[in-house]
Design an enzyme around this catalytic site. Structure first.
Site, PDB file in Angstrom:
ATOM      1  N   ARG A 140       0.848  -1.188   0.000  1.00 12.55           N
ATOM      2  CA  ARG A 140       0.000   0.000   0.000  1.00 12.55           C
ATOM      3  C   ARG A 140       0.881   1.235   0.000  1.00 12.55           C
ATOM      4  O   ARG A 140       1.834   1.327   0.791  1.00 12.55           O
ATOM      5  CB  ARG A 140      -0.914   0.019   1.229  1.00 12.55           C
ATOM      6  CG  ARG A 140      -2.031   1.034   1.139  1.00 12.55           C
ATOM      7  CD  ARG A 140      -2.829   1.125   2.432  1.00 12.55           C
ATOM      8  NE  ARG A 140      -2.195   2.013   3.392  1.00 12.55           N
ATOM      9  CZ  ARG A 140      -2.762   2.413   4.526  1.00 12.55           C
ATOM     10  NH1 ARG A 140      -3.973   1.974   4.854  1.00 12.55           N
ATOM     11  NH2 ARG A 140      -2.141   3.230   5.351  1.00 12.55           N
ATOM     12  N   TYR A 152      -2.652  11.656   7.389  1.00 16.12           N
ATOM     13  CA  TYR A 152      -2.908  10.307   7.922  1.00 16.12           C
ATOM     14  C   TYR A 152      -2.300   9.242   7.018  1.00 16.12           C
ATOM     15  O   TYR A 152      -2.368   9.336   5.790  1.00 16.12           O
ATOM     16  CB  TYR A 152      -4.416  10.042   8.055  1.00 16.12           C
ATOM     17  CG  TYR A 152      -4.713   8.569   8.183  1.00 16.12           C
ATOM     18  CD1 TYR A 152      -4.560   7.915   9.393  1.00 16.12           C
ATOM     19  CD2 TYR A 152      -5.083   7.818   7.074  1.00 16.12           C
ATOM     20  CE1 TYR A 152      -4.791   6.561   9.500  1.00 16.12           C
ATOM     21  CE2 TYR A 152      -5.316   6.453   7.170  1.00 16.12           C
ATOM     22  CZ  TYR A 152      -5.165   5.844   8.387  1.00 16.12           C
ATOM     23  OH  TYR A 152      -5.371   4.488   8.485  1.00 16.12           O
ATOM     24  N   ASP A 203      -5.070   4.017   0.112  1.00 16.46           N
ATOM     25  CA  ASP A 203      -6.173   4.300   1.028  1.00 16.46           C
ATOM     26  C   ASP A 203      -6.517   5.784   0.964  1.00 16.46           C
ATOM     27  O   ASP A 203      -5.701   6.641   1.325  1.00 16.46           O
ATOM     28  CB  ASP A 203      -5.756   3.920   2.453  1.00 16.46           C
ATOM     29  CG  ASP A 203      -6.883   4.063   3.461  1.00 16.46           C
ATOM     30  OD1 ASP A 203      -7.994   4.442   3.069  1.00 16.46           O
ATOM     31  OD2 ASP A 203      -6.641   3.782   4.656  1.00 16.46           O
ATOM     32  N   HIS A 205      -9.079   6.951   2.659  1.00 17.36           N
ATOM     33  CA  HIS A 205      -9.534   7.146   4.044  1.00 17.36           C
ATOM     34  C   HIS A 205     -10.759   8.042   4.152  1.00 17.36           C
ATOM     35  O   HIS A 205     -10.809   8.962   4.978  1.00 17.36           O
ATOM     36  CB  HIS A 205      -8.401   7.677   4.920  1.00 17.36           C
ATOM     37  CG  HIS A 205      -8.439   7.076   6.299  1.00 17.36           C
ATOM     38  ND1 HIS A 205      -8.936   7.745   7.382  1.00 17.36           N
ATOM     39  CD2 HIS A 205      -8.078   5.858   6.746  1.00 17.36           C
ATOM     40  CE1 HIS A 205      -8.880   6.980   8.453  1.00 17.36           C
ATOM     41  NE2 HIS A 205      -8.360   5.817   8.091  1.00 17.36           N
ATOM     42  N   GLU A 229      -8.913   2.076  -1.564  1.00 15.40           N
ATOM     43  CA  GLU A 229      -9.592   1.771  -0.299  1.00 15.40           C
ATOM     44  C   GLU A 229     -10.334   2.977   0.256  1.00 15.40           C
ATOM     45  O   GLU A 229      -9.832   4.099   0.203  1.00 15.40           O
ATOM     46  CB  GLU A 229      -8.532   1.301   0.700  1.00 15.40           C
ATOM     47  CG  GLU A 229      -9.032   0.981   2.090  1.00 15.40           C
ATOM     48  CD  GLU A 229      -7.899   0.578   3.008  1.00 15.40           C
ATOM     49  OE1 GLU A 229      -8.075   0.705   4.237  1.00 15.40           O
ATOM     50  OE2 GLU A 229      -6.840   0.152   2.513  1.00 15.40           O
ATOM     51  N   GLU A 255     -13.572  -1.562   6.840  1.00 14.98           N
ATOM     52  CA  GLU A 255     -12.892  -1.785   8.113  1.00 14.98           C
ATOM     53  C   GLU A 255     -13.665  -1.201   9.291  1.00 14.98           C
ATOM     54  O   GLU A 255     -13.476  -1.640  10.426  1.00 14.98           O
ATOM     55  CB  GLU A 255     -11.468  -1.237   8.087  1.00 14.98           C
ATOM     56  CG  GLU A 255     -11.333   0.265   8.085  1.00 14.98           C
ATOM     57  CD  GLU A 255      -9.877   0.705   8.026  1.00 14.98           C
ATOM     58  OE1 GLU A 255      -9.444   1.377   8.971  1.00 14.98           O
ATOM     59  OE2 GLU A 255      -9.192   0.383   7.049  1.00 14.98           O
ATOM     60  N   ARG A 276     -13.549  -5.311   3.613  1.00 21.23           N
ATOM     61  CA  ARG A 276     -12.420  -5.244   4.540  1.00 21.23           C
ATOM     62  C   ARG A 276     -12.833  -5.389   6.004  1.00 21.23           C
ATOM     63  O   ARG A 276     -12.139  -4.933   6.907  1.00 21.23           O
ATOM     64  CB  ARG A 276     -11.657  -3.930   4.337  1.00 21.23           C
ATOM     65  CG  ARG A 276     -11.131  -3.763   2.918  1.00 21.23           C
ATOM     66  CD  ARG A 276     -10.025  -2.724   2.840  1.00 21.23           C
ATOM     67  NE  ARG A 276      -8.864  -3.139   3.607  1.00 21.23           N
ATOM     68  CZ  ARG A 276      -8.455  -2.567   4.732  1.00 21.23           C
ATOM     69  NH1 ARG A 276      -9.103  -1.546   5.250  1.00 21.23           N
ATOM     70  NH2 ARG A 276      -7.388  -3.017   5.349  1.00 21.23           N
ATOM     71  N   GLU A 332      -4.204  -7.332   5.188  1.00 23.94           N
ATOM     72  CA  GLU A 332      -3.313  -6.266   5.654  1.00 23.94           C
ATOM     73  C   GLU A 332      -2.436  -6.801   6.785  1.00 23.94           C
ATOM     74  O   GLU A 332      -2.896  -7.558   7.644  1.00 23.94           O
ATOM     75  CB  GLU A 332      -4.143  -5.082   6.158  1.00 23.94           C
ATOM     76  CG  GLU A 332      -3.315  -3.895   6.618  1.00 23.94           C
ATOM     77  CD  GLU A 332      -4.178  -2.729   7.050  1.00 23.94           C
ATOM     78  OE1 GLU A 332      -3.662  -1.601   7.096  1.00 23.94           O
ATOM     79  OE2 GLU A 332      -5.379  -2.947   7.337  1.00 23.94           O
ATOM     80  N   TRP A 395     -11.060  12.145   8.171  1.00 26.20           N
ATOM     81  CA  TRP A 395      -9.582  12.055   8.187  1.00 26.20           C
ATOM     82  C   TRP A 395      -9.109  10.719   7.656  1.00 26.20           C
ATOM     83  O   TRP A 395      -7.929  10.499   7.461  1.00 26.20           O
ATOM     84  CB  TRP A 395      -9.037  12.269   9.606  1.00 26.20           C
ATOM     85  CG  TRP A 395      -9.445  11.223  10.595  1.00 26.20           C
ATOM     86  CD1 TRP A 395     -10.586  11.166  11.326  1.00 26.20           C
ATOM     87  CD2 TRP A 395      -8.703  10.063  10.950  1.00 26.20           C
ATOM     88  NE1 TRP A 395     -10.607  10.051  12.107  1.00 26.20           N
ATOM     89  CE2 TRP A 395      -9.457   9.340  11.907  1.00 26.20           C
ATOM     90  CE3 TRP A 395      -7.474   9.559  10.573  1.00 26.20           C
ATOM     91  CZ2 TRP A 395      -9.020   8.143  12.483  1.00 26.20           C
ATOM     92  CZ3 TRP A 395      -7.047   8.355  11.141  1.00 26.20           C
ATOM     93  CH2 TRP A 395      -7.815   7.667  12.082  1.00 26.20           C
TER      94      TRP A 395
END
Length: 395
Positions: A140, A152, A203, A205, A229, A255, A276, A332, A395
């Protein structure tokens, strides 16, 4: 209930049967650890006394339906801890690793991806080279954005990256415009240097709108990502349909999901390619297997979250699921600190880009309670983002 902080906070449930068999389950909810610990201590653990530990499904339904107030991250993390510990117990009683109770192996090893991140693109390239040298087949990529600080997912110091730090959330400034302009150049450089076969991931996010995510996915198509992601906040799942109309970049999400109902529309309408969800946040091994079984019907593969906010107990449990399901995608993997590994002795191992679950009966992981007591809980909150004008942003 064991709360410990060997570098970061973890909550672990340990169940002991009347015959002296023990099982462990991860109950860590990053930034809200004590909420789960209280939920377990005050509302769940008293209900387990005297129950048959082999009735895993019945106990799961009892804790889910019996509370009336269903779902939510605190409730589902608590249920997950119980469920995982009961699977650990069942495996030990049967004398088999948990994956054998789930149907046995569907593969020899679990393909994992690492996190290559740095302030600069050159720094990311150097990190990717390290992962490739260690045998990783998937990485990643996260890079600093020119003009922004504290992004982040970008690790700038020594040791294990951990976004939850201060007791009061740290604040960073975000610019979607700067981000969308910069990210494609990162992937162009990595593809040029490392070729077409290395699996690359990114990602976002939750920081984009659907049309912004569509633009990003389209701009990344030449670099053949394995997945993009969390492109948008997933509460509005209709948004993924808009992204799908504009890009063929595969999408991954889940997630922060805590039940199969969070995943249902995305899976059944084929709006994502990887789901995920995790053992600890989605209700345990029993519930995660149900999610992945549903996903298999719609060509959606697994991609379980596995950052360091999940303890080795959760990683061990995830590997038993990963190695057994037919629609596994990626796992992951962020190695824990040496202190964490000592507190949670485990038998899973990394070799040439793959993780292998323990062959010991049960999960093949435990907690050293005496050592755990040497690392007391410390308040640690996840950060927040604001736009350049001060507006609070994902974030």
């Amino acid at each position: 209930m064991i709360v410990t902080s060997p570098g970061r906070n973890f909550v672990t449930l340990k169940i002991v049967t009347d015959e002296g068999v023990t099982g462990v389950g991860d109950a860590t909810l990053n930034g809200r650890e004590l909420a789960v610990a209280a939920y377990l201590n005050e509302h769940v653990v008293p209900l387990l006394i005297g129950r048959d530990p082999h009735r895993i499904e019945d106990i799961w339904q009892y804790l889910y339906k019996g509370a009336y107030w269903r779902r939510g991250p605190v409730t589902m993390t608590a249920i997950a801890a119980v469920d995982t510990a009961l699977w650990d117990i069942k495996g030990k009683v049967a004398g088999l690793p948990v994956y054998q109770l789930l149907g046995g192996r569907s593969r020899e090893g679990v393909t994992v991806y690492g996190h290559a991140s740095a302030d600069t693109v050159d720094g990311v390239l150097a990190e990717v080279a390290k992962y490739v040298a260690d045998g990783y087949k998937a990485v990643r990529l996260q890079a600093g954005i020119p003009g922004l600080s504290g992004v982040y997912g970008v690790h700038t110091g020594p040791g294990v990256y951990e976004p939850a730090s201060a007791a009061v959330p740290a604040e960073a400034v975000w610019s979607t415009e700067r981000y969308l302009h910069h990210v494609p150049s990162l992937f162009e450089r990595v593809r040029d240097e490392f070729g077409p076969t290395l699996k690359l991931l990114h990602d976002a996010h939750h920081r984009l709108t659907p049309i912004e995510a569509a633009r990003l996915g389209k701009s990344l198509e030449p670099y053949a990502l394995t997945w993009l992601e969390d492109p948008v906040p997933a509460e509005l799942q209709e948004g993924f349909r808009l992204i799908r109309r504009h890009t063929t970049t595969p999408l991954a999400v889940g997630e922060v999901f805590n039940s199969v109902w969070d995943c249902q529309q995305l899976i059944t309408e084929q709006l994502v390619d990887y789901i995920r969800t995790t053992v600890v946040h989605a209700g345990g091994i029993s519930a995660l297997r149900r999610i992945f079984d549903l996903a298999a019907l719609y060509h959606v593969r697994s991609g379980s979250h596995g950052a360091t906010d999940l303890s080795p107990v959760c990683m061990a449990a995830a590997l038993h699921v990963d190695v057994s399901i037919p629609n596994f995608g990626l796992q992951e993997y962020m190695p824990h600190t040496e202190e964490t590994d000592e507190v949670f002795p485990h038998g899973y191992r990394f070799e040439n880009g793959y993780l292998h679950p323990s062959e010991a009966p049960g999960l093949g992981v435990d907690i050293d309670e005496e050592l755990a007591a040497k690392y007391p809980y410390r308040p640690a909150a996840l950060p927040v983002n604001r736009l350049e004008d001060g507006t609070l942003h994902s974030w």
